[in-house]
Design an enzyme around this catalytic site. Sequence first.
Site, mmCIF file in Angstrom:
data_model
loop_
_atom_site.group_PDB
_atom_site.id
_atom_site.type_symbol
_atom_site.label_atom_id
_atom_site.label_comp_id
_atom_site.label_asym_id
_atom_site.label_seq_id
_atom_site.Cartn_x
_atom_site.Cartn_y
_atom_site.Cartn_z
ATOM 1 N N CYS A 168 0.839 -1.210 0.000
ATOM 2 C CA CYS A 168 0.000 0.000 0.000
ATOM 3 C C CYS A 168 0.875 1.262 0.000
ATOM 4 O O CYS A 168 1.625 1.499 0.949
ATOM 5 C CB CYS A 168 -0.896 -0.047 1.235
ATOM 6 S SG CYS A 168 -1.710 1.488 1.673
ATOM 7 N N CYS A 188 0.305 3.658 2.904
ATOM 8 C CA CYS A 188 0.811 3.009 4.125
ATOM 9 C C CYS A 188 2.322 3.171 4.221
ATOM 10 O O CYS A 188 2.857 3.430 5.299
ATOM 11 C CB CYS A 188 0.466 1.521 4.132
ATOM 12 S SG CYS A 188 -1.292 1.144 4.097
#
Length: 102
Positions: free
Chosen positions: A30, A33
């Site tokens: 991600c 992230c």
Amino acid sequence: MSVLMVTKDNFNEVKESEKRVLLDFFAAWCGPCRMLGPVIDQIAEENPEYLICKINVDEEPELAQAFGVTSIPSLFVMEKGEIIANSLGAKPKDQILKMLKG
């Protein structure tokens, strides 16, 4: 203090913590992230009064499901085992600290 990687095996310790807890639900693939990761690490180093935790949703799907995580990154603040705040998406450090401080 460093970030604690949380699994279903050590989650009870986190839940029973005397400190206010930040849970960062993330995945290695991600992008947001990965951008948030160093911010979370910095918060952990600078704020030992909090327990800062990361939970990999790919490795701990049961925990992600228990928290109703449908989007990542997802941040949750817990106190005495109860969720007191949550946020979706990458946030700047100051917003995360405000969420932690209540």
